[in-house]
Design a protein around this motif. Structure first.
Motif, PDB file in Angstrom:
ATOM      1  N   HIS A 102       0.824  -1.213   0.000  1.00 46.66           N
ATOM      2  CA  HIS A 102       0.000   0.000   0.000  1.00 46.66           C
ATOM      3  C   HIS A 102       0.855   1.258   0.000  1.00 46.66           C
ATOM      4  CE1 HIS A 102       0.995  -0.650   4.272  1.00 46.66           C
ATOM      5  NE2 HIS A 102       0.856   0.664   4.434  1.00 46.66           N
ATOM      6  N   ASP A 104       0.547   5.123   1.934  1.00 40.88           N
ATOM      7  CA  ASP A 104      -0.154   5.618   3.116  1.00 40.88           C
ATOM      8  C   ASP A 104      -1.170   6.719   2.783  1.00 40.88           C
ATOM      9  OD1 ASP A 104       1.198   3.988   4.996  1.00 40.88           O
ATOM     10  OD2 ASP A 104       2.909   5.362   5.001  1.00 40.88           O
ATOM     11  N   HIS A 254       4.710   0.036   0.084  1.00 46.96           N
ATOM     12  CA  HIS A 254       5.381  -0.699   1.152  1.00 46.96           C
ATOM     13  C   HIS A 254       4.386  -1.620   1.832  1.00 46.96           C
ATOM     14  CE1 HIS A 254       3.570   2.768   3.157  1.00 46.96           C
ATOM     15  NE2 HIS A 254       3.525   2.029   4.240  1.00 46.96           N
ATOM     16  N   ARG A 271       3.908  10.808   9.985  1.00 44.53           N
ATOM     17  CA  ARG A 271       3.489  10.873   8.585  1.00 44.53           C
ATOM     18  C   ARG A 271       3.314  12.323   8.158  1.00 44.53           C
ATOM     19  NH1 ARG A 271      -1.272   6.874   7.292  1.00 44.53           N
ATOM     20  NH2 ARG A 271       0.293   5.416   8.072  1.00 44.53           N
TER      21      ARG A 271
HETATM   22 FE   LIG Z   1       1.956   1.998   5.780  1.00 44.22          FE
END
Ligand SMILES: [Fe+2]
Length: 321
Positions: A102, A104, A254, A271
């Motif tokens: 995926h 993020d 990742h 993030r």
């Molecule tokens: Fe992730």
């Protein structure tokens, strides 16, 4: 500072002889350039505190969140870690779901710019993180496939991916990541800073408008299979306590890797939010959002029947975690 490209891989570099907690402006400039070029940077033996994780992330932009535990253990008020969560909890269901490839936050209005993980406690075996370079994959596609996908988009939802990958149907609430929205994003992404094209796919992507459900699933699977078909595009990281990994969500996919869930695995996650000019699909209040909402609801209806054989058996957890 020493920058060593990861051996036999088309991306990624190991950066040593630098302290992320105490960077000067020159070092930051070099790191930013290196980051754009290599997509993934490994900084070994940093042992960053929560605040140091946050401060480094903030040098790349506004954070979605900073310094939170990405862990299978409960964090106590004094900062230590206590009991290990049961696999049945929503937190662990979400962690296990992330063992599929995926990028993020593509299930949010603005997809993520970059992300950072720092290892505190890691199991002896398993529990690594894998990365794959979707720039190199796009570049290696044949022209007919490029022409076919250049104008296509897919919806992104982590309610879709949780259901599809592990048969998990989390409770839907507006305030959570399981919010009932799905965001339409082009399959081919042009990086806003480098101009390099990449495949923007992964577990959250579904329902390509203009294609049947079957064709859409087939195309997304074949593209992911192609991305993963060359080992030089894949890097598997085995964590050591103190490592910090920093990667570009705009050109890599990742996934987490399985491990014995009764053993502690604690990483600190930060993030960086995507820039609205390049990463924003639309907001839930936009009329365009309705089509995504409808596509997701229809998809979940079908998956409820189709995912009884997957890990969580098309169920919703009864755990309050
Ligand atoms: Fe992730």
């Amino acid at each position: 500072m020493n920058i060593t490209p990861i051996e036999n891989k088309v991306f990624g570099a190991v950066v040593t002889n630098v302290k992320l907690a105490n960077l000067n402006d020159n070092e930051l400039t070099v790191i930013k350039t290196t980051f754009l070029k290599h997509g993934l940077l490994l900084f070994p033996a940093q042992f960053l505190s929560v605040q140091e994780n946050i401060s480094f992330g903030e040098r790349f932009g506004e954070l979605e969140f900073g310094g939170i535990p990405m862990a299978n253990q409960e964090k106590n008020k004094d900062g230590t870690y206590g009991r290990i969560f049961e696999l049945e909890t929503q937190r662990m269901r979400t962690n296990v779901g992330n063992e599929a490839w995926h990028t993020d936050s593509s299930y949010k209005p603005a997809s993520s710019k970059c992300a950072m993980l720092s290892a505190i406690t890691v199991p002896d075996e398993g529990g690594g993180t894998e990365f794959v370079d979707t720039r190199a994959a796009y570049a290696a596609l044949d022209q007919a496939t490029k022409d076919r996908i250049n104008t296509l988009s897919a919806y992104h939802s982590t309610q879709y991916s949780q259901a599809n990958d592990v048969g998990d149907f989390p409770v839907q609430t507006e305030a959570s990541i399981y919010h009932g929205e799905a965001y339409l994003r082009p399959l081919v992404k042009t990086h806003p800073e480098t101009g390099i094209k990449s495949l923007f796919i992964g577990r959250h992507a579904f329902g390509i408008p203009g294609l049947s459900r079957e064709e859409s699933r087939k195309l997304l699977k074949s593209l992911l299979d192609f991305v993963l078909s060359d080992k030089s595009r894949i890097y598997r990281h085995k964590w050591q306590a103190g490592d910090t990994l920093f990667w570009d969500n705009r050109c890599l996919l990742h996934c987490a890797m399985p491990y014995d869930y009764s053993k502690a695995r604690v990483l600190t996650a930060t993030r960086v939010a995507g820039d609205p000019e390049s990463e924003l699909a639309y907001h839930p209040s936009d009329p365009a959002a309705q089509a995504g909402r409808d596509a997701l609801a229809a998809e979940l209806e079908l998956l409820k029947e189709e995912t009884v054989d997957r890990m969580f058996g098309a169920t919703t957890t009864t755990s309050t975690e």
